[in-house]
Design a protein around this motif. Structure first.
Motif, mmCIF file in Angstrom:
data_model
loop_
_atom_site.group_PDB
_atom_site.id
_atom_site.type_symbol
_atom_site.label_atom_id
_atom_site.label_comp_id
_atom_site.label_asym_id
_atom_site.label_seq_id
_atom_site.Cartn_x
_atom_site.Cartn_y
_atom_site.Cartn_z
ATOM 1 N N ILE A 44 0.858 -1.188 0.000
ATOM 2 C CA ILE A 44 0.000 0.000 0.000
ATOM 3 C C ILE A 44 0.889 1.231 0.000
ATOM 4 N N ALA A 69 0.776 5.077 2.627
ATOM 5 C CA ALA A 69 0.133 4.423 3.769
ATOM 6 C C ALA A 69 0.564 4.991 5.114
ATOM 7 N N ILE A 78 -6.126 7.718 4.274
ATOM 8 C CA ILE A 78 -6.760 6.522 3.718
ATOM 9 C C ILE A 78 -5.796 5.344 3.708
ATOM 10 N N GLU A 132 -5.391 3.765 7.139
ATOM 11 C CA GLU A 132 -6.595 2.991 7.476
ATOM 12 C C GLU A 132 -6.619 1.668 6.717
ATOM 13 N N ALA A 133 -6.235 1.716 5.432
ATOM 14 C CA ALA A 133 -6.225 0.493 4.623
ATOM 15 C C ALA A 133 -5.184 -0.495 5.139
ATOM 16 N N TYR A 143 -2.057 -1.698 -3.774
ATOM 17 C CA TYR A 143 -3.008 -0.601 -3.632
ATOM 18 C C TYR A 143 -2.241 0.702 -3.864
ATOM 19 N N ASN A 176 -2.329 3.903 -3.590
ATOM 20 C CA ASN A 176 -3.078 4.942 -2.888
ATOM 21 C C ASN A 176 -2.383 6.301 -2.908
ATOM 22 N N VAL A 218 -11.733 5.420 6.515
ATOM 23 C CA VAL A 218 -12.023 3.996 6.651
ATOM 24 C C VAL A 218 -13.068 3.537 5.642
ATOM 25 N N ALA A 245 -11.130 2.748 2.637
ATOM 26 C CA ALA A 245 -10.342 1.544 2.907
ATOM 27 C C ALA A 245 -11.186 0.281 2.762
ATOM 28 N N HIS A 246 -12.434 0.323 3.180
ATOM 29 C CA HIS A 246 -13.309 -0.841 3.046
ATOM 30 C C HIS A 246 -13.580 -1.151 1.575
#
Length: 251
Positions: free
Chosen positions: A11, A14, A18, A21-22, A88, A90, A220, A223-224
């Motif tokens: 990730i 990170a 976000i 959280e992920a 990911y 991000n 979050v 992240a979900h």
């Protein structure tokens, strides 16, 4: 069984927001998480919190705009955990000084393209060969609701995220035969600390926020969505741009 049990997930971005959280969520779902961020101290802090509860994590400092740095990230991941199952992408975001094509400074344009579009490109470039060796994997990219509608005043960010959306679809077709799924999330204004500060004075952020029918998502919530796309729950989903937009795109 946990949704990412024994999967290896990289990730980027990170160290906070976000991405942090992920990282926490993925690790709680059984993944070995590589917490990658240009801010090494922030990445290490997230990693330490994950490890403190008994989950597995590795912190790596990375500049997603530099090919050698991203390659080093992927090599370090494989050295520590043996493979890469999930990427990911991000890291990214709008840059200060963004504006219209006529008014914006060129360095703002190129910085935005490098962080958002090139950063995603490089992550995929160096992770996909490892995923092929593993027999498949899942890539989750970050787009934005601004890339899916007309939004005045953020032409650099819109262009960069529009490029990520197109790249997502292209890679989904290219790598389907390798068992690699490629999807993207398109969030609306999300209440990270950076966005909370922008909402105090940034007219574009305020306009977008006013369109959120359900209110602003929390980190979050994004992240979900990433967890779903990374997991086998989304095994029949590829090439999709997945809005988490609080209804902004419907009117």
């Amino acid at each position: 069984m946990k949704r990412l049990q024994d999967k290896v997930a990289v990730i980027t971005g990170a160290g906070n927001g976000i991405g942090a959280e992920a990282a926490s969520l993925f690790a709680g779902e059984g993944a070995m998480v590589v917490v990658a961020d240009i801010a090494g101290d922030a990445a290490r802090g997230v990693c330490e919190r994950i490890r403190a509860r008994g989950d597995r994590a590795l912190a790596v400092t990375v500049d997603v705009t530099e090919a050698e740095s991203v390659k080093t990230l992927m090599d370090a991941t494989v050295e520590a955990f043996g493979t890469i199952d999930v990427l990911y992408n991000n890291a990214g975001g709008s840059r200060p000084g963004d504006g219209t094509v006529v008014e914006v400074e060129m360095d703002v344009f190129w910085r935005t393209i490098k962080v958002d579009l090139l950063g995603t490109f490089l992550g995929c470039k160096f992770a996909i060969p490892w995923m092929r060796k593993a027999g498949g994997g899942a890539i989750v990219n970050m787009v934005s609701s601004v890339a899916l509608m007309g939004t005045p005043g953020v032409d650099c960010y819109t262009a960069a995220k529009g490029g990520v959306a197109a790249l997502t679809r292209s890679m989904a077709v290219t790598y389907a035969a390798d068992g690699i799924r490629v999807n993207a999330i398109a969030p609306t204004t999300t209440l990270t600390q950076r966005i909370i500060e922008k909402l105090k004075s940034n007219p574009t952020a305020q306009r977008l926020s006013a369109k959120n029918l359900l209110g602003e998502p929390l980190p979050v919530d994004i992240a979900h969505a990433a967890l779903f796309l990374a997991s086998a729950d989304a095994r029949m989903t590829t090439g999709s741009i997945f809005p988490v937009d609080s209804g902004t795109l419907i009117y």
